[in-house]
Design a protein around this motif. Structure first.
Motif, PDB file in Angstrom:
ATOM      1  N   VAL A 101       1.022  -1.867 -10.603  1.00  0.00           N
ATOM      2  CA  VAL A 101       0.008  -0.954  -9.769  1.00  0.00           C
ATOM      3  C   VAL A 101      -1.535  -1.402  -9.987  1.00  0.00           C
ATOM      4  O   VAL A 101      -1.850  -1.518 -11.199  1.00  0.00           O
ATOM      5  N   ILE A 135       8.850   3.333  -2.461  1.00  0.00           N
ATOM      6  CA  ILE A 135       8.513   2.083  -3.219  1.00  0.00           C
ATOM      7  C   ILE A 135       9.086   2.048  -4.341  1.00  0.00           C
ATOM      8  O   ILE A 135       9.413   1.225  -5.096  1.00  0.00           O
ATOM      9  N   TRP A 172      -7.028   2.223   0.321  1.00  0.00           N
ATOM     10  CA  TRP A 172      -6.000   1.272  -0.069  1.00  0.00           C
ATOM     11  C   TRP A 172      -5.661   0.168   0.703  1.00  0.00           C
ATOM     12  O   TRP A 172      -5.511  -0.998   0.467  1.00  0.00           O
ATOM     13  N   THR A 177       0.763  -1.331   0.027  1.00  0.00           N
ATOM     14  CA  THR A 177       0.150  -0.030  -0.061  1.00  0.00           C
ATOM     15  C   THR A 177       0.742   1.192  -0.114  1.00  0.00           C
ATOM     16  O   THR A 177       1.795   1.363   0.466  1.00  0.00           O
ATOM     17  N   MET A 178       0.461   2.145  -0.772  1.00  0.00           N
ATOM     18  CA  MET A 178       1.234   3.427  -1.037  1.00  0.00           C
ATOM     19  C   MET A 178       1.462   4.268   0.516  1.00  0.00           C
ATOM     20  O   MET A 178       2.250   5.066   0.406  1.00  0.00           O
ATOM     21  N   VAL A 185       1.675  -2.674  -6.325  1.00  0.00           N
ATOM     22  CA  VAL A 185       1.350  -1.704  -5.327  1.00  0.00           C
ATOM     23  C   VAL A 185      -0.187  -1.223  -5.562  1.00  0.00           C
ATOM     24  O   VAL A 185      -0.682  -1.393  -6.352  1.00  0.00           O
ATOM     25  N   GLY A 209      -2.457   1.689  -5.312  1.00  0.00           N
ATOM     26  CA  GLY A 209      -2.652   3.213  -4.755  1.00  0.00           C
ATOM     27  C   GLY A 209      -2.611   3.840  -6.380  1.00  0.00           C
ATOM     28  O   GLY A 209      -3.320   3.431  -7.287  1.00  0.00           O
ATOM     29  N   PRO A 255       0.462   9.835   0.483  1.00  0.00           N
ATOM     30  CA  PRO A 255       0.894  10.006  -0.786  1.00  0.00           C
ATOM     31  C   PRO A 255       1.893  11.303  -0.858  1.00  0.00           C
ATOM     32  O   PRO A 255       2.808  11.415  -1.645  1.00  0.00           O
ATOM     33  N   GLY A 302       6.354   7.772   0.905  1.00  0.00           N
ATOM     34  CA  GLY A 302       6.141   6.506   0.473  1.00  0.00           C
ATOM     35  C   GLY A 302       6.247   6.183  -1.097  1.00  0.00           C
ATOM     36  O   GLY A 302       7.078   5.344  -1.345  1.00  0.00           O
ATOM     37  N   PRO A 303       5.786   6.975  -1.837  1.00  0.00           N
ATOM     38  CA  PRO A 303       6.026   6.745  -3.285  1.00  0.00           C
ATOM     39  C   PRO A 303       7.397   6.841  -3.682  1.00  0.00           C
ATOM     40  O   PRO A 303       7.949   5.833  -4.542  1.00  0.00           O
ATOM     41  N   MET A 319       2.966   7.011  -9.027  1.00  0.00           N
ATOM     42  CA  MET A 319       4.344   6.393  -9.306  1.00  0.00           C
ATOM     43  C   MET A 319       4.852   6.823 -10.378  1.00  0.00           C
ATOM     44  O   MET A 319       6.126   6.885 -10.288  1.00  0.00           O
TER      45      MET A 319
END
Length: 332
Positions: free
Chosen positions: A71, A22, A96, A10-11, A38, A40, A14, A18-19, A45
Protein backbone atom coordinates in the motif's frame (compact mmCIF):
# COMPACT_ATOMS: atom_id res chain seq x y z
CA UNK A 1 14.63 -9.29 -18.49
CA UNK A 2 13.67 -6.46 -16.15
CA UNK A 3 10.50 -7.33 -14.21
CA UNK A 4 7.39 -5.44 -15.24
CA UNK A 5 6.33 -2.60 -12.95
CA UNK A 6 3.36 -3.31 -10.70
CA UNK A 7 -0.13 -2.06 -11.36
CA UNK A 8 -1.62 0.70 -9.22
CA UNK A 9 -5.01 -0.14 -7.72
CA UNK A 10 -6.94 2.85 -6.38
CA UNK A 11 -9.17 2.13 -3.39
CA UNK A 12 -12.23 3.99 -4.68
CA UNK A 13 -15.06 4.94 -2.34
CA UNK A 14 -13.84 3.81 1.10
CA UNK A 15 -17.36 3.29 2.47
CA UNK A 16 -18.27 0.98 -0.42
CA UNK A 17 -17.18 -2.54 -1.28
CA UNK A 18 -13.82 -1.40 -2.69
CA UNK A 19 -11.63 -2.25 0.31
CA UNK A 20 -13.14 -5.70 0.82
CA UNK A 21 -12.92 -6.73 -2.84
CA UNK A 22 -9.34 -5.44 -2.96
CA UNK A 23 -8.55 -7.69 0.01
CA UNK A 24 -10.20 -10.62 -1.76
CA UNK A 25 -8.37 -9.86 -5.01
CA UNK A 26 -5.01 -9.86 -3.23
CA UNK A 27 -5.79 -13.24 -1.63
CA UNK A 28 -6.67 -14.64 -5.07
CA UNK A 29 -3.70 -13.12 -6.91
CA UNK A 30 -0.88 -12.95 -4.35
CA UNK A 31 0.98 -15.75 -6.13
CA UNK A 32 0.45 -14.27 -9.59
CA UNK A 33 3.25 -12.87 -11.72
CA UNK A 34 1.67 -9.40 -11.95
CA UNK A 35 1.77 -7.61 -8.57
CA UNK A 36 -0.24 -4.52 -7.72
CA UNK A 37 0.07 -1.79 -5.15
CA UNK A 38 -2.93 -0.13 -3.56
CA UNK A 39 -3.11 3.64 -3.57
CA UNK A 40 -5.20 4.38 -0.51
CA UNK A 41 -5.49 4.08 3.24
CA UNK A 42 -3.29 1.35 4.76
CA UNK A 43 -5.18 1.29 8.06
CA UNK A 44 -8.47 0.68 6.28
CA UNK A 45 -6.98 -2.24 4.37
CA UNK A 46 -5.66 -3.75 7.61
CA UNK A 47 -9.18 -3.50 9.01
CA UNK A 48 -10.26 -5.86 6.23
CA UNK A 49 -8.12 -8.67 7.56
CA UNK A 50 -5.17 -8.78 5.18
CA UNK A 51 -1.50 -8.32 6.01
CA UNK A 52 -0.39 -4.92 4.74
CA UNK A 53 3.08 -3.70 3.82
CA UNK A 54 3.36 0.07 3.55
CA UNK A 55 5.76 0.93 0.72
CA UNK A 56 7.40 4.19 -0.27
CA UNK A 57 7.62 3.48 -4.01
CA UNK A 58 5.88 1.14 -6.46
CA UNK A 59 9.19 -0.64 -7.09
CA UNK A 60 8.88 -2.10 -3.57
CA UNK A 61 5.61 -3.87 -4.40
CA UNK A 62 7.00 -6.96 -6.10
CA UNK A 63 9.14 -7.98 -3.13
CA UNK A 64 6.22 -7.71 -0.71
CA UNK A 65 3.30 -8.92 -2.81
CA UNK A 66 3.38 -12.64 -2.05
CA UNK A 67 3.28 -12.13 1.70
CA UNK A 68 1.42 -8.82 2.17
CA UNK A 69 -0.69 -6.30 0.30
CA UNK A 70 1.56 -3.40 -0.72
CA UNK A 71 0.00 0.00 0.00
CA UNK A 72 1.18 3.46 -0.94
CA UNK A 73 -0.36 4.96 2.16
CA UNK A 74 -2.45 8.09 1.82
CA UNK A 75 -4.62 8.23 4.94
CA UNK A 76 -8.22 9.39 4.98
CA UNK A 77 -9.08 12.50 6.98
CA UNK A 78 -12.32 11.06 8.45
CA UNK A 79 -13.42 7.69 9.86
CA UNK A 80 -15.15 5.21 7.54
CA UNK A 81 -18.53 3.57 8.23
CA UNK A 82 -19.50 0.92 5.66
CA UNK A 83 -22.40 2.06 3.51
CA UNK A 84 -22.18 5.68 4.69
CA UNK A 85 -20.03 7.91 2.48
CA UNK A 86 -18.32 10.76 4.25
CA UNK A 87 -18.01 14.03 2.32
CA UNK A 88 -14.74 14.83 4.09
CA UNK A 89 -13.12 11.83 2.39
CA UNK A 90 -14.08 12.79 -1.16
CA UNK A 91 -10.93 14.80 -1.77
CA UNK A 92 -8.75 11.84 -0.83
CA UNK A 93 -10.63 9.60 -3.28
CA UNK A 94 -9.86 12.00 -6.14
CA UNK A 95 -6.27 12.40 -4.96
CA UNK A 96 -5.72 8.63 -5.05
CA UNK A 97 -6.78 8.55 -8.71
CA UNK A 98 -4.51 11.47 -9.60
CA UNK A 99 -1.59 9.88 -7.77
CA UNK A 100 -2.04 6.59 -9.63
CA UNK A 101 -2.30 8.36 -13.00
CA UNK A 102 0.88 10.30 -12.30
CA UNK A 103 2.70 7.09 -11.39
CA UNK A 104 1.52 5.49 -14.65
CA UNK A 105 2.61 8.47 -16.74
CA UNK A 106 6.02 8.37 -15.03
CA UNK A 107 6.38 4.68 -15.86
CA UNK A 108 6.53 3.67 -12.20
CA UNK A 109 3.44 1.48 -12.59
CA UNK A 110 2.36 -0.47 -15.65
CA UNK A 111 -1.23 0.76 -15.51
CA UNK A 112 -4.06 1.45 -13.13
CA UNK A 113 -7.09 -0.43 -11.92
CA UNK A 114 -9.75 1.72 -10.29
CA UNK A 115 -12.15 0.46 -7.66
CA UNK A 116 -15.65 2.01 -7.89
CA UNK A 117 -16.30 5.59 -6.81
CA UNK A 118 -19.51 7.21 -5.59
CA UNK A 119 -20.41 10.30 -7.60
CA UNK A 120 -22.64 12.16 -5.11
CA UNK A 121 -20.01 12.83 -2.40
CA UNK A 122 -17.46 13.73 -5.06
CA UNK A 123 -19.84 16.18 -6.72
CA UNK A 124 -20.61 17.73 -3.33
CA UNK A 125 -16.87 18.29 -2.86
CA UNK A 126 -16.55 20.06 -6.23
CA UNK A 127 -15.57 17.17 -8.50
CA UNK A 128 -16.56 18.32 -11.99
CA UNK A 129 -16.28 15.15 -14.08
CA UNK A 130 -19.00 12.61 -14.95
CA UNK A 131 -16.75 9.84 -13.68
CA UNK A 132 -13.37 8.12 -13.70
CA UNK A 133 -13.06 8.01 -17.48
CA UNK A 134 -13.35 11.74 -18.07
CA UNK A 135 -11.16 12.59 -15.05
CA UNK A 136 -8.36 10.30 -16.22
CA UNK A 137 -8.67 11.64 -19.76
CA UNK A 138 -8.09 15.18 -18.49
CA UNK A 139 -5.21 14.16 -16.23
CA UNK A 140 -3.47 12.60 -19.24
CA UNK A 141 -4.45 15.24 -21.80
CA UNK A 142 -0.96 16.72 -22.10
CA UNK A 143 0.91 13.41 -22.04
CA UNK A 144 2.56 12.24 -25.29
CA UNK A 145 0.47 9.71 -27.19
CA UNK A 146 0.75 8.45 -30.74
CA UNK A 147 -2.41 7.66 -32.65
CA UNK A 148 -6.15 8.10 -32.24
CA UNK A 149 -6.97 9.45 -28.81
CA UNK A 150 -9.96 8.46 -26.72
CA UNK A 151 -11.34 7.98 -24.24
CA UNK A 152 -13.48 5.15 -25.53
CA UNK A 153 -15.25 2.91 -23.03
CA UNK A 154 -14.96 -0.81 -23.69
CA UNK A 155 -16.86 -3.45 -21.72
CA UNK A 156 -15.53 -6.96 -22.00
CA UNK A 157 -16.64 -10.40 -20.83
CA UNK A 158 -15.26 -13.73 -22.04
CA UNK A 159 -14.61 -13.28 -25.79
CA UNK A 160 -16.75 -10.15 -26.24
CA UNK A 161 -15.26 -6.66 -26.47
CA UNK A 162 -18.09 -4.12 -26.76
CA UNK A 163 -17.02 -0.51 -27.38
CA UNK A 164 -19.40 2.40 -26.91
CA UNK A 165 -20.03 5.20 -29.40
CA UNK A 166 -22.27 6.96 -26.87
CA UNK A 167 -22.23 6.16 -23.17
CA UNK A 168 -24.63 7.56 -20.59
CA UNK A 169 -26.92 9.34 -23.04
CA UNK A 170 -30.73 9.26 -22.87
CA UNK A 171 -32.05 6.90 -25.50
CA UNK A 172 -34.10 9.69 -27.09
CA UNK A 173 -30.87 11.60 -27.82
CA UNK A 174 -28.91 8.71 -29.30
CA UNK A 175 -29.98 9.08 -32.96
CA UNK A 176 -28.73 12.67 -33.13
CA UNK A 177 -25.53 11.80 -31.28
CA UNK A 178 -24.63 8.90 -33.57
CA UNK A 179 -22.89 10.89 -36.28
CA UNK A 180 -20.43 9.63 -38.90
CA UNK A 181 -17.69 11.63 -37.21
CA UNK A 182 -18.36 10.06 -33.80
CA UNK A 183 -18.50 6.55 -35.27
CA UNK A 184 -15.27 7.10 -37.20
CA UNK A 185 -13.39 8.53 -34.22
CA UNK A 186 -14.51 5.64 -32.02
CA UNK A 187 -13.56 3.06 -34.64
CA UNK A 188 -10.07 4.52 -35.10
CA UNK A 189 -9.42 4.41 -31.35
CA UNK A 190 -10.69 0.82 -31.10
CA UNK A 191 -8.73 -0.33 -34.16
CA UNK A 192 -5.46 1.03 -32.79
CA UNK A 193 -6.18 -0.22 -29.25
CA UNK A 194 -6.72 -3.76 -30.56
CA UNK A 195 -3.25 -3.59 -32.08
CA UNK A 196 -1.47 -1.80 -29.23
CA UNK A 197 -3.22 -3.21 -26.16
CA UNK A 198 -4.32 -6.65 -27.37
CA UNK A 199 -1.64 -7.60 -29.88
CA UNK A 200 -4.09 -8.15 -32.74
CA UNK A 201 -2.23 -7.21 -35.92
CA UNK A 202 -5.29 -6.99 -38.19
CA UNK A 203 -8.33 -6.22 -36.03
CA UNK A 204 -11.78 -7.09 -37.31
CA UNK A 205 -14.46 -4.68 -36.14
CA UNK A 206 -18.21 -5.12 -36.26
CA UNK A 207 -20.63 -2.19 -36.31
CA UNK A 208 -24.01 -2.59 -34.64
CA UNK A 209 -27.03 -1.05 -36.32
CA UNK A 210 -29.25 1.46 -34.56
CA UNK A 211 -32.63 0.26 -35.80
CA UNK A 212 -34.28 -3.17 -35.78
CA UNK A 213 -33.17 -5.35 -38.70
CA UNK A 214 -30.53 -2.70 -39.52
CA UNK A 215 -33.31 -0.42 -40.69
CA UNK A 216 -34.86 -2.94 -43.13
CA UNK A 217 -33.50 -0.98 -46.16
CA UNK A 218 -35.02 2.20 -44.81
CA UNK A 219 -38.44 0.93 -43.79
CA UNK A 220 -37.50 0.98 -40.09
CA UNK A 221 -35.16 3.97 -40.08
CA UNK A 222 -32.66 5.75 -42.28
CA UNK A 223 -29.64 6.02 -39.96
CA UNK A 224 -28.06 2.87 -41.40
CA UNK A 225 -28.30 4.23 -44.95
CA UNK A 226 -27.51 7.87 -44.30
CA UNK A 227 -24.96 7.68 -41.46
CA UNK A 228 -23.64 4.25 -40.52
CA UNK A 229 -22.96 2.58 -43.88
CA UNK A 230 -21.16 5.64 -45.28
CA UNK A 231 -19.09 5.88 -42.09
CA UNK A 232 -18.10 2.21 -42.40
CA UNK A 233 -17.18 2.67 -46.06
CA UNK A 234 -14.96 5.64 -45.19
CA UNK A 235 -13.21 3.59 -42.49
CA UNK A 236 -12.57 0.75 -44.89
CA UNK A 237 -11.04 3.34 -47.20
CA UNK A 238 -8.55 4.07 -44.38
CA UNK A 239 -7.65 0.39 -44.15
CA UNK A 240 -9.80 -0.42 -41.11
CA UNK A 241 -11.66 -3.72 -41.40
CA UNK A 242 -15.20 -2.97 -40.26
CA UNK A 243 -18.58 -4.36 -41.28
CA UNK A 244 -21.57 -2.44 -42.51
CA UNK A 245 -24.16 -1.94 -39.74
CA UNK A 246 -25.45 -5.33 -38.59
CA UNK A 247 -28.69 -6.13 -36.74
CA UNK A 248 -27.88 -6.13 -33.04
CA UNK A 249 -30.18 -9.06 -32.29
CA UNK A 250 -27.91 -11.44 -34.26
CA UNK A 251 -24.56 -9.89 -33.35
CA UNK A 252 -23.74 -11.33 -29.94
CA UNK A 253 -24.36 -15.07 -30.01
CA UNK A 254 -21.41 -17.44 -29.78
CA UNK A 255 -20.96 -18.11 -33.48
CA UNK A 256 -21.31 -14.42 -34.40
CA UNK A 257 -18.63 -13.43 -31.89
CA UNK A 258 -16.04 -15.52 -33.77
CA UNK A 259 -16.34 -13.10 -36.70
CA UNK A 260 -14.93 -9.99 -35.00
CA UNK A 261 -12.41 -8.88 -32.41
CA UNK A 262 -14.45 -5.93 -31.13
CA UNK A 263 -17.89 -4.51 -31.80
CA UNK A 264 -18.93 -0.87 -31.87
CA UNK A 265 -22.20 -0.44 -30.00
CA UNK A 266 -24.18 2.75 -30.41
CA UNK A 267 -25.69 3.13 -26.95
CA UNK A 268 -25.28 1.95 -23.39
CA UNK A 269 -27.63 -1.03 -23.16
CA UNK A 270 -26.72 -2.33 -26.61
CA UNK A 271 -23.28 -3.13 -25.14
CA UNK A 272 -24.04 -3.72 -21.47
CA UNK A 273 -26.85 -6.25 -21.85
CA UNK A 274 -24.79 -8.82 -23.82
CA UNK A 275 -21.71 -8.27 -21.64
CA UNK A 276 -23.63 -8.81 -18.41
CA UNK A 277 -25.54 -11.75 -19.87
CA UNK A 278 -22.28 -13.46 -20.81
CA UNK A 279 -20.63 -12.89 -17.42
CA UNK A 280 -22.62 -10.87 -14.92
CA UNK A 281 -20.00 -11.10 -12.16
CA UNK A 282 -16.81 -10.94 -14.19
CA UNK A 283 -17.27 -8.12 -16.71
CA UNK A 284 -14.57 -5.45 -16.97
CA UNK A 285 -14.62 -1.81 -18.01
CA UNK A 286 -11.49 -0.69 -19.89
CA UNK A 287 -10.65 2.75 -21.24
CA UNK A 288 -9.11 2.78 -24.71
CA UNK A 289 -7.12 5.48 -26.43
CA UNK A 290 -5.24 6.94 -23.46
CA UNK A 291 -1.51 7.19 -22.68
CA UNK A 292 -2.06 4.91 -19.67
CA UNK A 293 -3.66 1.48 -19.27
CA UNK A 294 -6.82 1.69 -17.18
CA UNK A 295 -9.38 -0.95 -16.23
CA UNK A 296 -12.12 -1.13 -13.63
CA UNK A 297 -14.67 -3.62 -12.33
CA UNK A 298 -18.01 -3.34 -14.08
CA UNK A 299 -20.09 -2.54 -11.01
CA UNK A 300 -20.72 0.22 -8.52
CA UNK A 301 -19.82 0.92 -4.91
CA UNK A 302 -22.41 -1.42 -3.37
CA UNK A 303 -23.32 0.66 -0.33
CA UNK A 304 -26.16 -1.76 0.45
CA UNK A 305 -23.78 -4.69 0.95
CA UNK A 306 -20.62 -2.89 2.10
CA UNK A 307 -19.15 -4.38 5.26
CA UNK A 308 -21.32 -7.50 5.13
CA UNK A 309 -18.66 -9.77 3.68
CA UNK A 310 -20.78 -10.81 0.70
CA UNK A 311 -19.28 -8.65 -2.09
CA UNK A 312 -17.78 -10.70 -4.93
CA UNK A 313 -14.36 -9.79 -6.27
CA UNK A 314 -14.71 -11.57 -9.64
CA UNK A 315 -14.87 -8.36 -11.66
CA UNK A 316 -11.95 -6.71 -9.87
CA UNK A 317 -9.82 -9.83 -10.28
CA UNK A 318 -10.66 -9.88 -13.99
CA UNK A 319 -9.85 -6.15 -14.21
CA UNK A 320 -6.41 -6.70 -12.65
CA UNK A 321 -5.68 -9.56 -15.04
CA UNK A 322 -6.82 -7.57 -18.08
CA UNK A 323 -4.76 -4.52 -17.08
CA UNK A 324 -1.69 -6.75 -16.77
CA UNK A 325 -2.33 -8.26 -20.21
CA UNK A 326 -2.84 -4.84 -21.80
CA UNK A 327 0.31 -3.47 -20.17
CA UNK A 328 2.30 -6.48 -21.38
CA UNK A 329 1.00 -5.96 -24.92
CA UNK A 330 2.12 -2.31 -24.80
CA UNK A 331 5.59 -3.33 -23.65
CA UNK A 332 5.85 -5.76 -26.58
Amino acid sequence: MTPAPPLALTMGEPAGVGPEIIAAAWRALKDAAQPFAVVGDAALMRAHGVPVQEISAPSDAAGAFARALPVLDSPLPAPVAPGRPEAANAGAVADWIEQAVNLAMAGEVAGLVTAPIAKAPLYAAGFRFPGHTEFIAELTADAPFTGARGPVMMLTAKDLRACLVTIHSPLAQVPELVTADRVNRTARVVHEAMQRDFGIARPRLALAALNPHAGETGALGLEEIEVLAPAAAALRGEGIAITDPLPADTLFHEEARTGYDAVLCLYHDQALIPVKTLDFWGGVNATLGLPVVRTSPDHGVGFDIAGKGVARADSLIAAVRLAGEMAAARRR
